[in-house]
Motif scaffolding. Structure first.
Motif, PDB file in Angstrom:
ATOM      1  N   ASP A 183      53.483  30.182  58.218  1.00  0.00           N
ATOM      2  CA  ASP A 183      52.732  29.605  59.557  1.00  0.00           C
ATOM      3  C   ASP A 183      51.555  28.674  58.968  1.00  0.00           C
ATOM      4  N   GLY A 184      51.731  28.075  57.901  1.00  0.00           N
ATOM      5  CA  GLY A 184      50.586  27.444  57.387  1.00  0.00           C
ATOM      6  C   GLY A 184      49.182  28.102  57.024  1.00  0.00           C
ATOM      7  N   ASN A 185      49.514  29.520  56.731  1.00  0.00           N
ATOM      8  CA  ASN A 185      48.416  30.219  56.319  1.00  0.00           C
ATOM      9  C   ASN A 185      48.916  30.885  54.884  1.00  0.00           C
ATOM     10  N   PHE A 186      47.692  31.209  54.038  1.00  0.00           N
ATOM     11  CA  PHE A 186      47.960  31.806  52.941  1.00  0.00           C
ATOM     12  C   PHE A 186      48.198  33.350  52.894  1.00  0.00           C
ATOM     13  N   VAL A 187      49.254  33.863  52.367  1.00  0.00           N
ATOM     14  CA  VAL A 187      49.124  35.271  52.379  1.00  0.00           C
ATOM     15  C   VAL A 187      49.143  35.778  50.981  1.00  0.00           C
ATOM     16  N   SER A 188      48.276  36.716  50.474  1.00  0.00           N
ATOM     17  CA  SER A 188      48.087  37.445  49.414  1.00  0.00           C
ATOM     18  C   SER A 188      48.462  38.733  49.549  1.00  0.00           C
ATOM     19  N   GLU A 189      49.477  39.148  48.444  1.00  0.00           N
ATOM     20  CA  GLU A 189      49.972  40.539  48.360  1.00  0.00           C
ATOM     21  C   GLU A 189      49.505  41.300  47.118  1.00  0.00           C
ATOM     22  N   MET A 190      48.764  42.280  47.366  1.00  0.00           N
ATOM     23  CA  MET A 190      48.694  43.284  46.277  1.00  0.00           C
ATOM     24  C   MET A 190      49.441  44.372  45.917  1.00  0.00           C
ATOM     25  N   ILE A 191      50.026  44.736  44.956  1.00  0.00           N
ATOM     26  CA  ILE A 191      51.222  45.672  44.407  1.00  0.00           C
ATOM     27  C   ILE A 191      50.661  46.732  43.400  1.00  0.00           C
ATOM     28  N   ILE A 192      50.677  47.741  44.047  1.00  0.00           N
ATOM     29  CA  ILE A 192      50.309  49.100  43.205  1.00  0.00           C
ATOM     30  C   ILE A 192      51.621  49.663  42.676  1.00  0.00           C
ATOM     31  N   HIS A 193      51.792  49.619  41.398  1.00  0.00           N
ATOM     32  CA  HIS A 193      52.886  50.297  40.810  1.00  0.00           C
ATOM     33  C   HIS A 193      52.639  51.811  40.230  1.00  0.00           C
ATOM     34  N   ASP A 194      53.527  52.667  40.412  1.00  0.00           N
ATOM     35  CA  ASP A 194      53.719  53.891  40.132  1.00  0.00           C
ATOM     36  C   ASP A 194      52.365  54.675  40.907  1.00  0.00           C
ATOM     37  N   ALA A 195      52.433  54.406  42.020  1.00  0.00           N
ATOM     38  CA  ALA A 195      51.496  55.145  42.670  1.00  0.00           C
ATOM     39  C   ALA A 195      51.157  56.548  42.689  1.00  0.00           C
ATOM     40  N   GLN A 196      49.964  57.195  42.558  1.00  0.00           N
ATOM     41  CA  GLN A 196      49.597  58.451  41.990  1.00  0.00           C
ATOM     42  C   GLN A 196      48.870  59.119  43.124  1.00  0.00           C
ATOM     43  N   PRO A 197      48.655  60.331  43.152  1.00  0.00           N
ATOM     44  CA  PRO A 197      47.758  61.034  44.628  1.00  0.00           C
ATOM     45  C   PRO A 197      46.439  60.587  44.387  1.00  0.00           C
ATOM     46  N   SER A 198      46.142  60.174  43.026  1.00  0.00           N
ATOM     47  CA  SER A 198      44.630  59.818  42.956  1.00  0.00           C
ATOM     48  C   SER A 198      44.427  58.644  43.507  1.00  0.00           C
ATOM     49  N   ASP A 199      45.478  57.566  43.862  1.00  0.00           N
ATOM     50  CA  ASP A 199      45.275  56.343  44.137  1.00  0.00           C
ATOM     51  C   ASP A 199      45.119  56.273  45.663  1.00  0.00           C
ATOM     52  N   SER A 200      45.190  57.614  46.274  1.00  0.00           N
ATOM     53  CA  SER A 200      44.931  57.634  47.723  1.00  0.00           C
ATOM     54  C   SER A 200      43.495  57.206  48.275  1.00  0.00           C
ATOM     55  N   GLY A 201      43.349  56.330  49.272  1.00  0.00           N
ATOM     56  CA  GLY A 201      42.028  56.001  49.681  1.00  0.00           C
ATOM     57  C   GLY A 201      41.979  54.678  50.214  1.00  0.00           C
ATOM     58  N   PRO A 202      40.928  54.115  50.452  1.00  0.00           N
ATOM     59  CA  PRO A 202      40.779  52.861  51.032  1.00  0.00           C
ATOM     60  C   PRO A 202      41.137  51.712  50.333  1.00  0.00           C
ATOM     61  N   VAL A 203      41.746  50.641  50.773  1.00  0.00           N
ATOM     62  CA  VAL A 203      42.195  49.282  50.150  1.00  0.00           C
ATOM     63  C   VAL A 203      41.573  48.209  50.909  1.00  0.00           C
ATOM     64  N   GLN A 204      40.709  47.549  50.275  1.00  0.00           N
ATOM     65  CA  GLN A 204      40.095  46.123  50.933  1.00  0.00           C
ATOM     66  C   GLN A 204      40.308  45.086  50.186  1.00  0.00           C
ATOM     67  N   CYS A 205      40.521  44.058  51.279  1.00  0.00           N
ATOM     68  CA  CYS A 205      40.602  42.848  50.935  1.00  0.00           C
ATOM     69  C   CYS A 205      39.549  41.899  51.379  1.00  0.00           C
ATOM     70  N   SER A 206      38.876  41.152  50.719  1.00  0.00           N
ATOM     71  CA  SER A 206      37.701  40.235  50.958  1.00  0.00           C
ATOM     72  C   SER A 206      37.567  38.742  50.314  1.00  0.00           C
ATOM     73  N   LEU A 207      36.857  37.979  51.173  1.00  0.00           N
ATOM     74  CA  LEU A 207      36.636  36.710  50.228  1.00  0.00           C
ATOM     75  C   LEU A 207      35.264  36.373  50.090  1.00  0.00           C
ATOM     76  N   GLN A 208      35.413  35.514  49.072  1.00  0.00           N
ATOM     77  CA  GLN A 208      34.180  34.946  48.736  1.00  0.00           C
ATOM     78  C   GLN A 208      33.253  34.236  49.713  1.00  0.00           C
ATOM     79  N   ASN A 209      31.729  34.530  49.875  1.00  0.00           N
ATOM     80  CA  ASN A 209      31.037  33.570  50.760  1.00  0.00           C
ATOM     81  C   ASN A 209      31.565  33.947  52.310  1.00  0.00           C
TER      82      ASN A 209
END
Length: 369
Positions: free
Chosen positions: A87-113
């Motif tokens: 819809d005219g917007n840009f979508v960024s997707e992050m993929i975590i492969h082979d997820a491990q229990p140690s990966d459990s936690g907050p995931v954050q998306c941010s922009l510069q400025n």
């Protein structure tokens, strides 16, 4: 390692350029929470405005992926990115492969400025193992039996249920926590062969694991001496044989003693009975002797001695008539009438003697038999 360092330096230079230019952008929609199984992929999407300059993805406060309009900057191969337009917007997707229990936690998306950022939470669950001790089961028909299923190494602990493919008269199960996992016990009374399946469920990820065992039902053992002997050790068999022999001898001795007591008691009864009969017979014999002597011949009631008869005739008046000697004898003895009747013989055997009172003579007694 060198490529990672170069990528990081490039990102810093790019950020510095953006800061100097004073560009601005915004996040339209941040990532959503995700729950995945260990070893699977976790995907997060972040929608931003088209004037973005730098997108950064951080896991548990550490930047793992940076994305510029020209190329992504990857610092760890387990973390990759993809992008597309919606819809005219840009979508960024992050993929975590082979997820491990140690990966459990907050995931954050941010922009510069930009002071805005999107945060989500990653939960990595672990499917552990299931174990039913004993493997294939052999139980007795109609007898209660408990089957135990252990769920070990699960995060979080699963819900355990049972699939009973066995004809039963009763079945129920209950679960409880134990160190290292969960335990479920199935109580049932089987009536035939079949299979039992322990099912562990993780509802949050719609994942489950199961373990099936075969159950064989045997008939109750019969009361057989051969089976009992075959299951006993040799010394127990010898002891049992000696005990049975002694018991048999004791029973025979008791039977012999009992029979002897019965025979002796019967003989005592018979001897006492015979003695009583002998005594009674002797008493009857002793009583019957006088009667026999008296009744050995018939009594002649018309006999009298010559002297007595002469004296009687002399005292009588001179009458010439016939008198029954039996009547005179009866009158002289003074016996009652009834007693005379009792001792008198019948008409056929009554001795009758007649004499002439005027001429005393010897009279011959005649007894008619």
């Amino acid at each position: 390692m060198e490529s990672s360092c170069r990528g990081f330096l490039a990102m810093l230079l790019f950020l510095a350029g953006l800061t100097a230019s004073g560009s601005s952008n915004r996040i339209i929609e941040g990532p959503q929470n995700a729950t995945v199984l260990k070893g699977s992929e976790a995907r997060f999407n972040c929608t931003v405005s088209l004037d973005w300059k730098l997108i950064m993805w951080a896991l548990k406060g550490v930047v793992v992926v940076s994305l510029t309009p020209q190329e992504p900057i990857i610092t760890n191969n387990r973390f990759t990115s993809a992008n597309y337009s919606v819809d005219g917007n840009f979508v960024s997707e992050m993929i975590i492969h082979d997820a491990q229990p140690s990966d459990s936690g907050p995931v954050q998306c941010s922009l510069q400025n930009s002071d805005l950022f999107g945060t989500a939470f990653l939960s990595v669950q672990v499917m552990g193992t299931l174990d039913i001790p004993g493997g294939s089961l052999m139980v007795t028909e109609g007898e209660p039996y408990n089957v135990t299923c252990y769920a070990l190494g699960w995060t979080p602990l699963p819900e355990i249920s049972w699939e009973v493919q066995v004809p039963v008269s009763h079945s129920s199960d209950f679960s409880f926590l134990e160190s290292g996992g969960a335990v479920s016990i199935l109580a049932l009374t089987p009536l035939g062969n079949g299979s039992l399946t322990c099912v562990a469920n993780l509802k949050s990820v719609q994942a489950s694991s199961s373990l099936t065992v075969n159950l064989t039902v045997v008939h109750p053992p019969l009361d057989s001496v051969d089976r009992a002997d075959s299951s006993l050790p040799t010394w127990a068999i010898v002891l049992l044989a000696v005990s049975l022999s002694l018991l048999l001898i004791l029973i025979i001795v008791l039977i012999i003693i009992f029979c002897c007591c019965c025979v002796s008691g019967r003989e005592k009864k018979e001897s006492s009975y015979q003695n009583e009969i002998r005594k009674s017979a002797n008493m009857k014999t002793s009583k019957a002797v006088p009667e026999t002597k008296l009744k050995s011949g018939r009594e002649n009631y018309g006999f009298s001695s010559d002297g007595a008869r002469t004296a009687q005739i002399a005292s009588l008046p001179p009458k010439s008539h016939k008198v029954s000697i039996l009547d005179q004898h009866s009158n002289s003895s003074g016996l009652p009438h009834q007693e005379r009747d009792k001792h008198q013989p019948g008409p056929a055997s009554r001795p009758q003697v007649s004499f002439d009172a005027a001429s005393p003579r010897k009279v011959r007694n005649v007894t008619l038999v």
